[in-house]
Design a protein around this motif. Structure first.
Motif, PDB file in Angstrom:
ATOM      1  N   THR A  40       0.833  -1.205   0.000  1.00 46.06           N
ATOM      2  CA  THR A  40       0.000   0.000   0.000  1.00 46.06           C
ATOM      3  C   THR A  40       0.868   1.255   0.000  1.00 46.06           C
ATOM      4  N   THR A  41       1.912   1.259   0.823  1.00 47.31           N
ATOM      5  CA  THR A  41       2.768   2.450   0.922  1.00 47.31           C
ATOM      6  C   THR A  41       3.387   2.807  -0.425  1.00 47.31           C
TER       7      THR A  41
ATOM      8  N   ASN B 193       2.731   1.746  -3.485  1.00 47.87           N
ATOM      9  CA  ASN B 193       1.821   1.964  -4.623  1.00 47.87           C
ATOM     10  C   ASN B 193       0.965   3.210  -4.452  1.00 47.87           C
ATOM     11  N   LEU B 194       0.599   3.533  -3.221  1.00 43.29           N
ATOM     12  CA  LEU B 194      -0.074   4.812  -2.987  1.00 43.29           C
ATOM     13  C   LEU B 194       0.892   5.952  -3.321  1.00 43.29           C
TER      14      LEU B 194
ATOM     15  N   LEU C 189       0.230   8.669  -6.136  1.00 43.50           N
ATOM     16  CA  LEU C 189       0.211  10.104  -5.824  1.00 43.50           C
ATOM     17  C   LEU C 189       1.202  10.855  -6.715  1.00 43.50           C
TER      18      LEU C 189
ATOM     19  N   LEU D 239       4.457   9.471   3.440  1.00 40.88           N
ATOM     20  CA  LEU D 239       3.842   8.186   3.787  1.00 40.88           C
ATOM     21  C   LEU D 239       4.834   7.362   4.585  1.00 40.88           C
TER      22      LEU D 239
ATOM     23  N   LEU E  80      -8.509   0.324   4.377  1.00 42.79           N
ATOM     24  CA  LEU E  80      -8.399  -0.017   2.960  1.00 42.79           C
ATOM     25  C   LEU E  80      -8.488  -1.532   2.797  1.00 42.79           C
TER      26      LEU E  80
ATOM     27  N   THR F 220     -12.426   2.792  -2.557  1.00 38.35           N
ATOM     28  CA  THR F 220     -11.575   1.967  -3.416  1.00 38.35           C
ATOM     29  C   THR F 220     -11.271   0.633  -2.745  1.00 38.35           C
TER      30      THR F 220
ATOM     31  N   PHE G 240      -4.763   1.170  -7.332  1.00 40.39           N
ATOM     32  CA  PHE G 240      -3.961   2.048  -6.479  1.00 40.39           C
ATOM     33  C   PHE G 240      -3.952   3.501  -6.995  1.00 40.39           C
TER      34      PHE G 240
ATOM     35  N   PHE H 158      -7.074   4.815  -5.796  1.00 37.94           N
ATOM     36  CA  PHE H 158      -6.962   5.068  -4.356  1.00 37.94           C
ATOM     37  C   PHE H 158      -6.211   6.382  -4.085  1.00 37.94           C
ATOM     38  N   ALA H 159      -5.168   6.628  -4.855  1.00 39.12           N
ATOM     39  CA  ALA H 159      -4.423   7.889  -4.705  1.00 39.12           C
ATOM     40  C   ALA H 159      -5.352   9.085  -4.929  1.00 39.12           C
TER      41      ALA H 159
ATOM     42  N   MET I  61      -7.609   9.498  -1.976  1.00 40.47           N
ATOM     43  CA  MET I  61      -6.886  10.126  -0.861  1.00 40.47           C
ATOM     44  C   MET I  61      -6.796  11.637  -1.056  1.00 40.47           C
TER      45      MET I  61
END
Ligand code: ADP
Ligand code: MG
Length: 257
Positions: A19-20, A22-23, A27, A123, A182, A211, A242, A245-246, A249
């Protein structure tokens, strides 16, 4: 001012690091300036961002012990599109060394404050524990993103984390809140996962991100190529999720102070 988030869950193997990175890559893709802080001595977020953990001149360890600043210790990952404050085995020792020091749980916060102007998002990839390292992460952050698999024991584990976040909020960091849960490695064909997902929504309402990250082998393959899945195979379902998801966020925290 940078928005600072911990990716945390005291369980291992639930998708924190995935997650870290890929977010972060998602972003970066939508134009945000991102720093990933690896707080896990395993250094998976470092390697998965394309930075060799065995060849770090300086790392998050030096930053926690205040022998280096973030500006000195960070690496830029050209491939991933963001900066990395890396970690390796050395960080395991910080746990013991920090206990002796003043403001031991606020050290990362102070270091990030000095680099704040360089980033839109920071992050922090936390280790699978509620240790002094994780505490440094939680004290630095505006919020926590909790990746979780929709499995039988998922909710049980969550209460420990929620209690820790409440305690840190009450005693050490009044800014801290849960940004959201998530759902990761999701397989809609599995009835149990659907059921747990429904329970999560019933329990936590809009604290559950819209997401959903599907189980996708390309996300699992990407680290061995030293890049986030979002970069490794942008067309894969997991990568697209992802990036979505970005964007979620950015929408959710856009109004945060
Ligand atoms: P943690 O950091 O919580 O220990 P990781 O992000 O390292 O968890 O994920 C654990 C394992 O699951 C890794 O092998 C990773 O590649 C794999 N994984 C994570 N997310 C997915 C996904 N959405 N689909 C398939 N495999 C995944
Ligand atoms: Mg990890």
């Amino acid at each position: 001012m940078a928005k600072i988030f911990c990716i945390a869950n005291q369980k291992g193997g639930v998708g924190k690091t995935t997650t870290t990175v890929n977010l972060a890559a998602g972003l970066a893709k939508v134009g945000q300036r991102v720093l990933v802080v690896d707080l896990d001595p395993q250094g998976n977020a470092t390697m998965g961002s394309g930075v060799d953990k065995r060849a770090l001149p300086l790392s998050v360890y030096d930053v926690l012990l205040e022998t280096a600043t973030i500006a000195e210790a960070r690496q830029h990952s050209e491939k991933a599109g963001y900066d990395v404050l890396g970690a390796n085995r050395e960080l395991a020792g910080a746990e013991v060394e920090l206990v002796e020091l003043e403001h031991r749980e606020q050290r990362l916060k102070a270091a990030i404050a000095a680099a704040d102007a360089d980033y839109d998002f920071v992050l922090i990839d936390c280790p699978p524990s509620l240790s002094m390292l994780t505490l440094n992460g939680l004290c630095s952050a505006h919020g926590v993103v909790v990746p979780m698999q929709c499995e039988y024991f998922a909710l049980e584990g969550l209460s420990d984390l929620v209690n820790t976040i409440k305690q840190v909020h009450a005693n050490l960091n009044p800014d801290l809140q849960i940004i959201g849960l998530l759902r990761v490695m999701f397989d809609p064909r599995i009835t149990l996962q659907q059921q747990v997902s429904d329970q999560l929504k019933a329990h936590f309402g809009d604290k559950v991100f819209d997401t959903v990250i599907p189980r996708n082998v390309r996300l699992a393959e990407a680290p061995s190529y030293g890049m986030p899945g979002v970069v490794f195979d942008a067309n894969a379902k997991g990568a697209q999720a992802f990036v979505e998801f970005a964007k979620e966020m950015v929408r959710r925290v856009g109004g945060m102070r």
